[in-house]
Design a protein around this motif. Structure first.
Motif, PDB file in Angstrom:
ATOM      1  N   GLY A 369       0.803  -1.209   0.000  1.00  0.00           N
ATOM      2  CA  GLY A 369       0.000   0.000   0.000  1.00  0.00           C
ATOM      3  C   GLY A 369       0.840   1.264   0.000  1.00  0.00           C
ATOM      4  O   GLY A 369       0.488   2.265  -0.641  1.00  0.00           O
ATOM      5  N   PHE A 370       1.968   1.231   0.719  1.00  0.00           N
ATOM      6  CA  PHE A 370       2.867   2.392   0.749  1.00  0.00           C
ATOM      7  C   PHE A 370       3.442   2.671  -0.635  1.00  0.00           C
ATOM      8  O   PHE A 370       3.398   3.803  -1.127  1.00  0.00           O
ATOM      9  N   TRP A 371       3.961   1.627  -1.294  1.00  0.00           N
ATOM     10  CA  TRP A 371       4.552   1.821  -2.620  1.00  0.00           C
ATOM     11  C   TRP A 371       3.480   2.165  -3.650  1.00  0.00           C
ATOM     12  O   TRP A 371       3.723   2.969  -4.565  1.00  0.00           O
ATOM     13  N   GLN A 372       2.286   1.581  -3.537  1.00  0.00           N
ATOM     14  CA  GLN A 372       1.206   1.922  -4.464  1.00  0.00           C
ATOM     15  C   GLN A 372       0.816   3.396  -4.333  1.00  0.00           C
ATOM     16  O   GLN A 372       0.511   4.065  -5.326  1.00  0.00           O
ATOM     17  N   THR A 373       0.825   3.896  -3.098  1.00  0.00           N
ATOM     18  CA  THR A 373       0.473   5.299  -2.875  1.00  0.00           C
ATOM     19  C   THR A 373       1.509   6.220  -3.501  1.00  0.00           C
ATOM     20  O   THR A 373       1.170   7.250  -4.104  1.00  0.00           O
ATOM     21  N   ILE A 374       2.780   5.860  -3.391  1.00  0.00           N
ATOM     22  CA  ILE A 374       3.833   6.647  -4.053  1.00  0.00           C
ATOM     23  C   ILE A 374       3.644   6.601  -5.561  1.00  0.00           C
ATOM     24  O   ILE A 374       3.802   7.619  -6.255  1.00  0.00           O
ATOM     25  N   ARG A 375       3.292   5.441  -6.087  1.00  0.00           N
ATOM     26  CA  ARG A 375       3.026   5.322  -7.524  1.00  0.00           C
ATOM     27  C   ARG A 375       1.881   6.233  -7.946  1.00  0.00           C
ATOM     28  O   ARG A 375       1.945   6.896  -8.982  1.00  0.00           O
ATOM     29  N   ARG A 376       0.836   6.291  -7.130  1.00  0.00           N
ATOM     30  CA  ARG A 376      -0.346   7.080  -7.495  1.00  0.00           C
ATOM     31  C   ARG A 376      -0.083   8.583  -7.411  1.00  0.00           C
ATOM     32  O   ARG A 376      -0.442   9.332  -8.316  1.00  0.00           O
ATOM     33  N   HIS A 377       0.561   9.020  -6.343  1.00  0.00           N
ATOM     34  CA  HIS A 377       0.727  10.459  -6.134  1.00  0.00           C
ATOM     35  C   HIS A 377       2.014  11.011  -6.742  1.00  0.00           C
ATOM     36  O   HIS A 377       2.123  12.215  -6.977  1.00  0.00           O
ATOM     37  N   ARG A 378       3.008  10.144  -6.937  1.00  0.00           N
ATOM     38  CA  ARG A 378       4.324  10.580  -7.391  1.00  0.00           C
ATOM     39  C   ARG A 378       4.870  11.642  -6.440  1.00  0.00           C
ATOM     40  O   ARG A 378       4.615  11.595  -5.256  1.00  0.00           O
ATOM     41  N   LEU A 379       5.662  12.555  -6.976  1.00  0.00           N
ATOM     42  CA  LEU A 379       6.286  13.569  -6.127  1.00  0.00           C
ATOM     43  C   LEU A 379       5.839  14.962  -6.553  1.00  0.00           C
ATOM     44  O   LEU A 379       5.530  15.193  -7.719  1.00  0.00           O
ATOM     45  N   TRP A 380       5.811  15.875  -5.604  1.00  0.00           N
ATOM     46  CA  TRP A 380       5.503  17.271  -5.883  1.00  0.00           C
ATOM     47  C   TRP A 380       6.426  18.131  -5.027  1.00  0.00           C
ATOM     48  O   TRP A 380       6.957  17.671  -4.008  1.00  0.00           O
ATOM     49  N   PRO A 381       6.652  19.376  -5.406  1.00  0.00           N
ATOM     50  CA  PRO A 381       7.591  20.220  -4.659  1.00  0.00           C
ATOM     51  C   PRO A 381       7.103  20.458  -3.229  1.00  0.00           C
ATOM     52  O   PRO A 381       5.925  20.705  -2.992  1.00  0.00           O
ATOM     53  N   GLY A 382       8.024  20.356  -2.280  1.00  0.00           N
ATOM     54  CA  GLY A 382       7.661  20.625  -0.897  1.00  0.00           C
ATOM     55  C   GLY A 382       8.483  19.811   0.076  1.00  0.00           C
ATOM     56  O   GLY A 382       9.170  18.847  -0.306  1.00  0.00           O
ATOM     57  N   LEU A 383       8.418  20.205   1.335  1.00  0.00           N
ATOM     58  CA  LEU A 383       9.176  19.529   2.387  1.00  0.00           C
ATOM     59  C   LEU A 383       8.730  18.090   2.569  1.00  0.00           C
ATOM     60  O   LEU A 383       9.551  17.210   2.835  1.00  0.00           O
ATOM     61  N   PHE A 384       7.428  17.832   2.426  1.00  0.00           N
ATOM     62  CA  PHE A 384       6.909  16.476   2.602  1.00  0.00           C
ATOM     63  C   PHE A 384       7.605  15.499   1.669  1.00  0.00           C
ATOM     64  O   PHE A 384       8.080  14.440   2.093  1.00  0.00           O
ATOM     65  N   CYS A 385       7.673  15.833   0.400  1.00  0.00           N
ATOM     66  CA  CYS A 385       8.282  14.916  -0.568  1.00  0.00           C
ATOM     67  C   CYS A 385       9.790  14.818  -0.395  1.00  0.00           C
ATOM     68  O   CYS A 385      10.386  13.764  -0.657  1.00  0.00           O
ATOM     69  N   LEU A 386      10.426  15.903   0.039  1.00  0.00           N
ATOM     70  CA  LEU A 386      11.856  15.836   0.318  1.00  0.00           C
ATOM     71  C   LEU A 386      12.126  14.819   1.426  1.00  0.00           C
ATOM     72  O   LEU A 386      13.024  13.960   1.292  1.00  0.00           O
ATOM     73  N   CYS A 387      11.364  14.909   2.502  1.00  0.00           N
ATOM     74  CA  CYS A 387      11.533  13.962   3.606  1.00  0.00           C
ATOM     75  C   CYS A 387      11.144  12.548   3.179  1.00  0.00           C
ATOM     76  O   CYS A 387      11.758  11.566   3.617  1.00  0.00           O
TER      77      CYS A 387
END
Length: 513
Positions: A369-387
């Protein structure tokens, strides 16, 4: 009896503390000497500290900063006196419908009305959230999604009814084949029975829509059928929701400890989970949910509250995901709905798997579920995605290093005890000599086992359960499985589609913690 328990707990804590100090001094001296001898230099020290987790150390430091800030604020802030708790429960304008095995039944006359206190009816502030208000005025609905949960559903409902009026509790039986719906209906709570298995996310989505929960409540608590709420949960959740910037309140999970009801394997799993939850929540998630950071990756789906105004904007049940909680958390961050709050005052007690098969299936589902969620949302600019990127890098590297080191240790162990039998295998003797010259068996054993057992000793000291010193000897194989699943589920998240349907594990009934 109390004196004996106090003395026993004190001796357990002192023994564990001595073991922590002694093992850490021994490991640090050995590891730094090995790093220097291997010529890896600073890189070697980085890899050594990865045994404990660089993210864990980073967020522990930030958690201490949060603790210091909260302490300073509580000293210098002079807030108004808290209003006394109200004895009268305000009612609801809408009528409740009980949908049980016998068909729809109206619950007469709501003697209560929520009026403008509902989530969608309250006036938003400039940030889009609810204006600051008295925590006592906040209304919360309880959703209990269930699928074949006959052994435990009554306990979960009883736990909720100890803190909420029955008309605020909503059980959704997702095509259960047992008596889940009948048991829930007999308690007088609202019950929605689905004929088609939709999975947990689909069940949550259905009950919210059926009863228009986000229109009539300020928040919605999602409670697993195997979870019991602590007596202070509601007070803590409402206090956090009173902050208009909070979109979700993450429940603080505590492993249910009932050793007499478990086999040896079940007790090892429960003790291991207790250690894992404690470390992740106190040493990692506490720092991640600091309002100056707000980068928590998970609002656990076992007992967490979402503000209704945020929940309305969350896609609860997108296609292709095996679980919902990672996705719902990413939705909060990605859509900038507010921040995730977590404090230890929202404790809830969760039932861990009783068999290693169920444990492996559960961890595999969570990881997928964790990896599927990353697949769905990908990355966007911000501290959350950096961490998030830093965390993912560490998870992958540590898992690879861990499994490689285990394979290396198995190779050395094989050569040590069966070297003569394998001497004819091409390159075996030369490879064994080269590996043991750099990393002898003792170095591999100390590097792998001692850091893990230090964490167990810390947990023994905190919980004051001497049995953990024994169970901790068996935690290492579970960590190997966790590392394998962390890597195994990465390609599966991009190749397999999931429908989120339930797979019921072994449950054990019984009330109390």
């Amino acid at each position: 009896m109390r004196i004996a328990r106090f003395i026993g707990g004190l001796l357990t804590g002192l023994t564990a503390l001595v073991l922590v100090v002694a093992l850490f001094v021994f490991w640090f001296d050995f590891a730094t000497g090995l790093a220097a001898a291997s010529g890896l230099g600073a890189l070697g020290y980085v890899f050594l500290w990865m045994a404990f987790g660089l993210n864990l150390l980073l967020w522990t430091i930030l958690g201490l900063l949060r603790l210091a800030e909260d302490g300073a604020r509580s000293v210098f802030r002079r807030g108004p006196e808290r209003r006394g708790s109200r004895t009268a429960v305000r009612g609801r304008e809408h009528e409740k419908v009980l949908v049980g095995a016998g068909g729809p039944v109206e619950i007469a006359g709501s003697d209560t009305t929520s009026g403008d206190e509902g989530g969608a009816l309250a006036a938003p502030d400039s940030s889009g959230g609810l204006a600051p208000r008295d925590p006592d005025d906040i209304t919360i609905a309880v959703i209990i999604p269930a699928h074949n949960e006959e052994p435990v559903i009554d306990t979960a409902i009883s736990s909720a009814l100890g803190l909420f009026p029955r008309w605020d509790v909503y059980v959704v039986s997702d095509s259960s084949k047992d008596a889940t719906a009948d048991i829930a209906a007999k308690t007088g709570v609202n019950v929605l029975e689905l004929l088609t298995n939709r999975g947990k996310a689909g069940a949550i989505e259905a009950v919210i829509e059926e009863f228009s929960l986000t229109d009539h409540y300020d928040g919605v608590l999602i409670l697993d059928a195997d979870t019991e709420l602590d007596a202070g949960y509601v007070e803590g959740a409402k206090r956090q929701l009173a902050d208009p910037s909070v979109a979700a309140v993450a429940g603080f999970v505590v492993s249910e400890w009932k050793p007499r009801e478990r086999s040896l394997v079940g007790r090892i799993i429960s003790a291991y989970r207790d250690r894992l939850y404690f470390m992740l929540q106190y040493f990692m998630r506490f720092g991640q949910t600091w309002k100056r950071a707000n980068v928590s990756f998970i609002v656990p789906g076992f007992a967490s509250v979402y503000r209704s105004s945020a929940l309305e904007k969350i896609t609860v049940n997108p296609p292709g995901l095996v679980i919902e909680d990672f996705n719902m958390t990413f939705e909060v961050h990605h859509k900038r709905l507010g921040r995730v709050s977590m404090n230890p005052d929202t404790k809830a007690y969760s039932q861990d798997p009783f068999t290693f098969r169920d444990y492996r299936k559960q961890v595999g589902r969570w990881t997928l579920g964790f990896w599927q969620t990353i697949r769905r949302h990908r990355l966007w600019p911000g501290l959350f995605c950096l961490c998030l990127v830093l965390y993912v890098i560490e998870v992958v590297l540590v898992s690879l290093m861990f499994l490689f080191t285990v394979a290396l240790a198995a190779f050395v162990l094989l050569g040590t005890f069966a070297g003569d039998l394998l001497s004819g295998v091409p390159f075996f003797t030369d490879s064994f000599t080269a590996v043991t010259a750099l990393l002898p068996l003792t170095a591999l054993a100390i590097g792998l086992l001692v850091p893990d057992y230090i964490l167990t000793c810390v947990m023994t000291m905190v919980r004051r359960r001497p049995s953990y010193l024994f169970y901790g000897l068996f935690f290492f194989p579970i960590r190997v499985v966790d590392a394998y699943l962390s890597l195994r589920m990465i390609p599966k998240a991009w190749t397999a589609r999931s429908d989120g349907r339930w797979s019921s594990p072994v449950r054990v009934s019984g009330k109390g913690r």
